[in-house]
Write an enzyme that holds these catalytic residues in place. Structure first.
Site, PDB file in Angstrom:
ATOM      1  N   HIS A 171      26.496  10.521  72.925  1.00  0.00           N
ATOM      2  CA  HIS A 171      27.524   8.918  73.848  1.00  0.00           C
ATOM      3  C   HIS A 171      26.703  10.307  75.457  1.00  0.00           C
ATOM      4  O   HIS A 171      27.334   9.894  76.588  1.00  0.00           O
ATOM      5  CB  HIS A 171      28.790  10.015  73.951  1.00  0.00           C
ATOM      6  CG  HIS A 171      29.748   9.012  74.570  1.00  0.00           C
ATOM      7  ND1 HIS A 171      29.412   8.727  76.600  1.00  0.00           N
ATOM      8  CD2 HIS A 171      30.289   8.004  74.277  1.00  0.00           C
ATOM      9  CE1 HIS A 171      30.631   7.838  76.706  1.00  0.00           C
ATOM     10  NE2 HIS A 171      31.553   7.515  75.238  1.00  0.00           N
ATOM     11  N   GLU A 274      24.011   4.164  74.739  1.00  0.00           N
ATOM     12  CA  GLU A 274      24.675   5.500  73.965  1.00  0.00           C
ATOM     13  C   GLU A 274      23.654   5.378  72.408  1.00  0.00           C
ATOM     14  O   GLU A 274      23.949   4.467  71.788  1.00  0.00           O
ATOM     15  CB  GLU A 274      25.566   5.162  72.830  1.00  0.00           C
ATOM     16  CG  GLU A 274      27.060   5.915  74.557  1.00  0.00           C
ATOM     17  CD  GLU A 274      28.246   4.878  75.010  1.00  0.00           C
ATOM     18  OE1 GLU A 274      28.542   5.145  75.675  1.00  0.00           O
ATOM     19  OE2 GLU A 274      28.424   5.726  73.091  1.00  0.00           O
TER      20      GLU A 274
HETATM   21  O1  TA6 Z   1      31.141   4.616  74.454  1.00  0.00           O
HETATM   22  C1  TA6 Z   1      31.846   4.082  74.820  1.00  0.00           C
HETATM   23  C2  TA6 Z   1      33.148   4.473  75.448  1.00  0.00           C
HETATM   24  O2  TA6 Z   1      33.871   4.494  73.787  1.00  0.00           O
HETATM   25  C3  TA6 Z   1      34.690   3.806  75.875  1.00  0.00           C
HETATM   26  O3  TA6 Z   1      35.508   2.950  75.301  1.00  0.00           O
HETATM   27  C4  TA6 Z   1      35.246   5.440  76.573  1.00  0.00           C
HETATM   28  O4  TA6 Z   1      36.271   5.099  76.700  1.00  0.00           O
HETATM   29  C5  TA6 Z   1      34.415   6.170  76.529  1.00  0.00           C
HETATM   30  O5  TA6 Z   1      33.814   6.083  75.273  1.00  0.00           O
HETATM   31  C6  TA6 Z   1      34.980   7.509  77.390  1.00  0.00           C
HETATM   32  O6  TA6 Z   1      35.413   8.010  75.386  1.00  0.00           O
HETATM   33  P1  TA6 Z   1      35.768   9.012  76.122  1.00  0.00           P
HETATM   34  O7  TA6 Z   1      37.397  10.182  74.946  1.00  0.00           O
HETATM   35  O8  TA6 Z   1      35.276  10.038  76.304  1.00  0.00           O
HETATM   36  O9  TA6 Z   1      36.884   8.551  77.380  1.00  0.00           O
END
Ligand code: TA6
Length: 300
Positions: A171, A274
């Protein structure tokens, strides 16, 4: 004063001028890779890359100014490891988002250094107590290799007696000078799931620009992507393997304020691209089999 763990790791796995261990100001043990003026730091918590500084260049990864390691909450920024599911659990939204390994302390398995690179491999595995979260037996290993670029590979092994399906993501939070002057290429003519519209399946053409929140899972994306940071006159290239989907995310103003851990206007200086197996791109792993999801980052 280093903790006993950090001292033990340094003694056992440290390599002069290439691999060292210390306690991060964020509060947890980290491993630092160095190679020809470049450096990278990885927290043992979550096997999370916290930073990558190419030789003579500005940091490539964005890291929250407010986060600390060692808390129940994952650190926002760097390269969080989402495993063994991406985003909300498909059947039970009460389970932690992005799986349950981001707050675990991973073990050091090996370190390596040569003229060409410095490398560390971290490992974790499901435990019997994890069955309430995910009823399968698996190991995960994260290899981080620093050369002129940064290579990150997440390998999953099915150590159980039955096949399982899983999703995952590296991510990655990239640092940009100004999101309003960023263009992301590599996603032309692809289907995507729009998280801001009930995961509706839509079709994308052309470069991606940002004028509001973006949260998309691009399907059938197997090629490279490039982040053109026009204000910084820099292009970051992402090549990958073991992945047929990528996620592009910027929270923009309202979600950034709601998250509360990105610093003032944090959304302006970051973008997530990601490397994933997400959406339709679900991996099925037979007993004993392995799968590797890998990304190689470079400054074009
Ligand atoms: O990858 C994008 C996502 O799924 C967004 O929807 C947002 O929730 C982000 O990940 C961050 O997630 P986290 O659980 O690290 O706050």
């Amino acid at each position: 004063m280093p903790t006993a763990l950090t001292e033990t790791l340094e003694h056992r796995y440290g390599i002069a001028d290439a691999v060292s261990f210390r306690d991060s100001p964020l509060g947890g043990p980290i491993v630092r890779l160095e190679h020809r003026g470049a450096s990278a730091e990885i927290a043992l918590q979550g096997a999370q890359v916290l930073g990558w500084m190419p030789a003579g260049k500005a940091p490539v990864l964005w890291l929250s100014p407010t986060e600390r390691l060692g808390t129940a909450k994952p650190v926002r920024g760097g390269i969080p490891v989402c495993w063994p599911w991406f985003a909300a659990h498909p059947d039970d939204p009460a389970k932690p988002a992005h799986g349950f390994m981001r707050t675990r302390l991973w073990d050091v398995v090996t370190t390596f250094a040569s003229g060409g690179r410095a490398r560390v491999t971290l490992r974790t595995a499901t435990a019997p107590d994890d069955a309430r979260l995910w009823p399968h037996d698996a190991e995960a290993a994260l290899e981080v290799s620093l050369a002129t670029g940064l290579h990150v590979a997440l390998t999953t092994r099915n150590t159980g007696a039955s096949a399982f399906r899983f999703t995952q993501a590296l991510h990655t939070y990239f640092a940009v000078r100004d999101i309003a002057r960023v263009r992301v290429d590599g996603f032309d003519d692809l289907a995507y799931l729009d998280k801001l519209d009930g995961h509706a399946r839509k079709h994308w053409h052309g470069p991606i620009r940002f004028e509001g929140e973006v949260d998309r899972v691009y399907i059938g994306h197997t090629g490279a992507a490039e982040i053109r940071d026009e204000a910084a006159e820099r292009t970051i290239r992402i090549e990958k393997s073991g992945s047929a989907s990528s996620v592009v995310w910027n929270p923009w103003i309202e979600k950034c304020n709601r998250l509360g851990d990105m610093g003032p206007e944090g959304y302006r200086t970051m973008v997530c691209v990601e490397t994933a197996n997400a959406g339709d791109d679900v991996v099925t792993l037979a007993p004993g089999a392995t799968h590797t999801l890998a990304a190689t980052l470079s400054i074009a």
